[in-house]
Design a protein around this motif. Structure first.
Motif, PDB file in Angstrom:
ATOM      1  N   LEU A 197      -5.737 -19.065  10.345  1.00 43.45           N
ATOM      2  CA  LEU A 197      -4.778 -19.953   9.622  1.00 43.45           C
ATOM      3  C   LEU A 197      -5.091 -19.723   8.238  1.00 43.45           C
ATOM      4  CD1 LEU A 197      -2.769 -22.144  10.048  1.00 43.45           C
ATOM      5  CD2 LEU A 197      -4.797 -23.864   9.970  1.00 43.45           C
ATOM      6  N   ALA A 198      -6.239 -19.530   8.020  1.00 46.97           N
ATOM      7  CA  ALA A 198      -6.590 -19.417   6.238  1.00 46.97           C
ATOM      8  C   ALA A 198      -5.961 -18.191   5.468  1.00 46.97           C
ATOM      9  CB  ALA A 198      -8.018 -19.479   6.103  1.00 46.97           C
ATOM     10  N   CYS A 199      -5.504 -17.248   6.342  1.00 49.66           N
ATOM     11  CA  CYS A 199      -5.116 -16.015   5.771  1.00 49.66           C
ATOM     12  C   CYS A 199      -3.794 -16.139   4.996  1.00 49.66           C
ATOM     13  CB  CYS A 199      -5.010 -14.879   6.863  1.00 49.66           C
ATOM     14  SG  CYS A 199      -4.058 -13.200   6.005  1.00 49.66           S
ATOM     15  N   ILE A 200      -3.467 -15.710   3.700  1.00 53.30           N
ATOM     16  CA  ILE A 200      -2.208 -16.003   3.035  1.00 53.30           C
ATOM     17  C   ILE A 200      -1.443 -14.710   3.023  1.00 53.30           C
ATOM     18  CG2 ILE A 200      -3.229 -18.224   1.904  1.00 53.30           C
ATOM     19  CD1 ILE A 200      -3.558 -16.072  -0.623  1.00 53.30           C
ATOM     20  N   THR A 201      -1.876 -13.696   3.614  1.00 55.21           N
ATOM     21  CA  THR A 201      -1.180 -12.400   3.637  1.00 55.21           C
ATOM     22  C   THR A 201      -1.013 -11.888   2.065  1.00 55.21           C
ATOM     23  OG1 THR A 201       1.042 -13.414   3.684  1.00 55.21           O
ATOM     24  CG2 THR A 201      -0.098 -12.709   5.752  1.00 55.21           C
ATOM     25  N   CYS A 202      -2.129 -11.856   1.483  1.00 48.35           N
ATOM     26  CA  CYS A 202      -2.048 -11.459   0.002  1.00 48.35           C
ATOM     27  C   CYS A 202      -2.075  -9.892  -0.126  1.00 48.35           C
ATOM     28  CB  CYS A 202      -2.822 -12.155  -0.989  1.00 48.35           C
ATOM     29  SG  CYS A 202      -4.755 -11.578  -0.267  1.00 48.35           S
ATOM     30  N   ALA A 203      -2.724  -9.257   1.064  1.00 52.65           N
ATOM     31  CA  ALA A 203      -2.820  -7.772   1.183  1.00 52.65           C
ATOM     32  C   ALA A 203      -3.857  -7.404   0.349  1.00 52.65           C
ATOM     33  CB  ALA A 203      -1.543  -6.849   0.909  1.00 52.65           C
ATOM     34  N   LEU A 204      -4.804  -7.949  -0.196  1.00 54.60           N
ATOM     35  CA  LEU A 204      -5.764  -7.268  -1.154  1.00 54.60           C
ATOM     36  C   LEU A 204      -6.886  -6.792  -0.244  1.00 54.60           C
ATOM     37  CD1 LEU A 204      -6.538 -10.157  -3.717  1.00 54.60           C
ATOM     38  CD2 LEU A 204      -5.340  -8.291  -4.146  1.00 54.60           C
ATOM     39  N   CYS A 205      -6.952  -7.143   1.169  1.00 51.59           N
ATOM     40  CA  CYS A 205      -7.666  -6.394   1.969  1.00 51.59           C
ATOM     41  C   CYS A 205      -7.199  -5.008   2.363  1.00 51.59           C
ATOM     42  CB  CYS A 205      -8.066  -7.391   3.306  1.00 51.59           C
ATOM     43  SG  CYS A 205      -6.326  -7.809   3.964  1.00 51.59           S
ATOM     44  N   ILE A 206      -6.047  -5.167   2.475  1.00 47.71           N
ATOM     45  CA  ILE A 206      -5.251  -3.589   2.623  1.00 47.71           C
ATOM     46  C   ILE A 206      -5.621  -2.547   1.618  1.00 47.71           C
ATOM     47  CG2 ILE A 206      -3.143  -2.537   2.881  1.00 47.71           C
ATOM     48  CD1 ILE A 206      -1.859  -4.914   4.166  1.00 47.71           C
ATOM     49  N   ASP A 207      -5.508  -3.118   0.470  1.00 50.13           N
ATOM     50  CA  ASP A 207      -5.575  -2.226  -0.733  1.00 50.13           C
ATOM     51  C   ASP A 207      -7.151  -1.932  -0.724  1.00 50.13           C
ATOM     52  OD1 ASP A 207      -3.049  -2.377  -1.429  1.00 50.13           O
ATOM     53  OD2 ASP A 207      -3.505  -4.164  -3.070  1.00 50.13           O
ATOM     54  N   ALA A 208      -8.129  -2.650  -0.552  1.00 48.39           N
ATOM     55  CA  ALA A 208      -9.569  -2.388  -0.542  1.00 48.39           C
ATOM     56  C   ALA A 208      -9.723  -1.483   0.463  1.00 48.39           C
ATOM     57  CB  ALA A 208     -10.196  -3.635  -0.398  1.00 48.39           C
ATOM     58  N   CYS A 209      -9.459  -1.681   1.871  1.00 49.23           N
ATOM     59  CA  CYS A 209      -9.755  -0.831   2.971  1.00 49.23           C
ATOM     60  C   CYS A 209      -9.059   0.463   2.589  1.00 49.23           C
ATOM     61  CB  CYS A 209      -9.219  -1.272   4.150  1.00 49.23           C
ATOM     62  SG  CYS A 209      -9.606  -0.701   5.725  1.00 49.23           S
ATOM     63  N   ASP A 210      -7.878   0.602   2.334  1.00 45.26           N
ATOM     64  CA  ASP A 210      -7.403   1.777   2.058  1.00 45.26           C
ATOM     65  C   ASP A 210      -8.199   2.793   0.827  1.00 45.26           C
ATOM     66  OD1 ASP A 210      -5.306   1.385   3.711  1.00 45.26           O
ATOM     67  OD2 ASP A 210      -3.720   0.941   2.043  1.00 45.26           O
ATOM     68  N   ASP A 211      -8.778   2.162  -0.098  1.00 44.65           N
ATOM     69  CA  ASP A 211      -9.561   2.962  -0.908  1.00 44.65           C
ATOM     70  C   ASP A 211     -10.708   3.296  -0.266  1.00 44.65           C
ATOM     71  OD1 ASP A 211      -7.927   2.275  -3.078  1.00 44.65           O
ATOM     72  OD2 ASP A 211      -8.884   0.604  -3.879  1.00 44.65           O
ATOM     73  N   VAL A 212     -11.289   2.590   0.672  1.00 41.25           N
ATOM     74  CA  VAL A 212     -12.737   2.996   1.396  1.00 41.25           C
ATOM     75  C   VAL A 212     -12.254   4.201   2.402  1.00 41.25           C
ATOM     76  CG1 VAL A 212     -14.302   2.430   2.976  1.00 41.25           C
ATOM     77  CG2 VAL A 212     -13.619   0.815   1.126  1.00 41.25           C
ATOM     78  N   MET A 213     -11.047   4.009   2.848  1.00 42.07           N
ATOM     79  CA  MET A 213     -10.413   5.285   3.947  1.00 42.07           C
ATOM     80  C   MET A 213     -10.368   6.439   2.852  1.00 42.07           C
ATOM     81  SD  MET A 213     -10.445   4.092   6.917  1.00 42.07           S
ATOM     82  CE  MET A 213     -11.790   3.238   6.645  1.00 42.07           C
ATOM     83  N   ASP A 214      -9.886   6.379   1.756  1.00 43.19           N
ATOM     84  CA  ASP A 214      -9.664   7.684   1.032  1.00 43.19           C
ATOM     85  C   ASP A 214     -11.175   8.233   0.528  1.00 43.19           C
ATOM     86  OD1 ASP A 214      -6.879   7.100   0.811  1.00 43.19           O
ATOM     87  OD2 ASP A 214      -6.998   6.322  -1.152  1.00 43.19           O
ATOM     88  N   HIS A 215     -11.988   7.277   0.477  1.00 39.33           N
ATOM     89  CA  HIS A 215     -13.507   8.026  -0.024  1.00 39.33           C
ATOM     90  C   HIS A 215     -13.939   8.556   1.128  1.00 39.33           C
ATOM     91  CE1 HIS A 215     -13.213   5.402  -3.478  1.00 39.33           C
ATOM     92  NE2 HIS A 215     -13.843   6.343  -4.062  1.00 39.33           N
ATOM     93  N   ILE A 216     -13.769   8.093   2.393  1.00 39.15           N
ATOM     94  CA  ILE A 216     -14.526   8.671   3.550  1.00 39.15           C
ATOM     95  C   ILE A 216     -13.557   9.654   4.417  1.00 39.15           C
ATOM     96  CG2 ILE A 216     -15.955   6.712   3.939  1.00 39.15           C
ATOM     97  CD1 ILE A 216     -14.069   5.875   6.243  1.00 39.15           C
TER      98      ILE A 216
END
Length: 403
Positions: A224-243
């Motif tokens: 319920l607390a998720c506001i779907t700002c998508a900051l987690c998407i950007d952070a995770c994509d950066d990590v995926m690029d590194h690995i």
């Protein structure tokens, strides 16, 4: 463009002056905004919370200022733990000074929606503005500073009712920020060069948790607390690029898509919201287009139905209440429509200033020795001489001794 004049009970919107008895226009706008929000939420999830809500925008801006002065999360934790020094004082003081400036410039600016802005912005700085302007500005500045600087996610979690409402509008076809369990699990730290066999792509780095303004872990599922700002998407994509892993471990998707089912954009709920919104918008535009900034009411004299003057003429007395709801002065003419033989005994031309109310006594008479007349319906017409489209007609009743 927009002014809510509480003192004079007016609402100005892009050249249109709304009076208290016309507040249904404002109510219609608010209802359409609500239905539009329902439509957007059903289609793309909590886009309002993540991208357009003032609380989200202010919080993001405050966090950005915080990073400029104090650095990233690790640097801020070290700064908080360090003893007070000149470096710590100016960083902390500068951050709060800029926060207050933003709060004053944005939250305090709301007062200009309730007063003539060009006048207020001049008198405010020389101490001649109304006291209510200074008090309102101080309250709005303080609330913006506290809500965006200190409370942040608590506002969305505990104070705002919208997350509870939005939760009832989402379904299996709605776009939501989602962690792909099928791809990420089992999660765990990964060393460079180690095999990926028997494990998921999530390396449990907590980057998605660290950037979340709500402090939640999207990997625990929809919350319920998720506001779907998508900051987690950007952070995770950066990590995926590194690995060297493909992006999209956390991404916008639907519940059906995760389960391999078809996701439909057009569905009954969206069609229903769209049809209601279209109908209300059409009704609003037609009503606004046909709005005449002139109001005419006719009140009969209730003391007596009719009277006989010394000349022998039978008279009915009325009072016309005429209101110029426009923003320009107009000269009007008053005409009477009804059976032949009726005559108005008063002036028929007059000028009304913008926003002015005119109470005009009118006497209508006929000669019973010349015309035999039963009681009948009459119409008073008020028309602008300089704007032929500005005309109002009101029906009344003329009473005679014959009934």
């Amino acid at each position: 463009a927009v002014l809510v004049d509480l003192a004079n009970r007016r609402f100005y919107m892009f050249g249109i002056e709304i009076w208290p008895h016309e507040f249904y226009f404002v109510a219609g706008l608010l209802i359409m905004a609500g239905i539009g929000l329902f439509l957007v939420t059903s289609a793309v999830g909590r886009a309002w919370c993540g991208y357009a809500c003032p609380q989200t925008v202010w919080t993001d801006l405050y966090i950005h200022i915080e990073r400029l002065f104090e650095g990233d999360r690790n640097a801020r934790m070290k700064l908080d733990a360090a003893p007070w020094s000149l470096d710590k004082a100016w960083r902390k003081g500068g951050k709060h000074a800029v926060w207050l400036g933003i709060a004053f410039g944005t939250g305090g600016a709301w007062i200009f929606y309730f007063h003539d802005a060009p006048t207020l912005i001049r008198t405010f700085w020389i101490g001649q503005a109304p006291m209510t302007a200074y008090v309102s500005c101080a309250i709005m500045t303080f609330m913006t500073y506290v809500l965006a600087g200190s409370m942040r996610e608590q506002v969305c979690t505990y104070m705002c009712p919208w997350p509870r409402i939005q939760g009832a509008m989402l379904d299996e076809h709605s776009l939501q920020v989602t962690y792909r369990f099928d791809r990420g699990e089992p999660r765990g730290p990964h060393k460079k060069g180690a095999s990926w066999d028997g494990r998921g792509d999530c390396i449990d780095c907590n980057a998605c948790v660290n950037v979340c303004p709500m402090g939640i872990d999207i990997r625990d599922g929809q919350q319920l607390a998720c506001i779907t700002c998508a900051l987690c998407i950007d952070a995770c994509d950066d990590v995926m690029d590194h690995i060297d892993k493909p992006r999209g471990l956390i991404r916008y998707t639907t519940e059906n898509a995760l389960e391999g089912k078809e996701s439909r954009v057009i569905r009954p709920r969206l069609v229903g919201y769209g049809m209601v919104l279209l109908a209300m918008a059409t009704l609003f535009m037609v009503t606004l287009y046909n709005r005449v900034p002139l109001q005419v009411d006719v009140l009969r004299d209730r003391n007596q139905l009719f009277r006989v003057a010394s000349s022998g003429r039978v008279e009915n007395v009325y009072r016309l209440e005429i209101l110029n709801k426009g923003q320009d002065a107009h000269r009007y003419t008053l005409t009477l429509e009804g059976p032949e033989g009726l005559r108005m005994e008063n002036r028929t031309e007059f000028t009304i200033q913008p926003g002015q109310h005119l109470s005009l006594p009118v006497t209508v008479s006929y000669d019973p020795y010349e015309v035999e007349m039963p009681s009948s319906t009459i119409w008073f017409s008020v028309r602008s001489l300089d704007d032929p489209d500005l005309e109002k007609q009101h029906e009344s009743r003329f009473i005679t001794p014959r009934g």
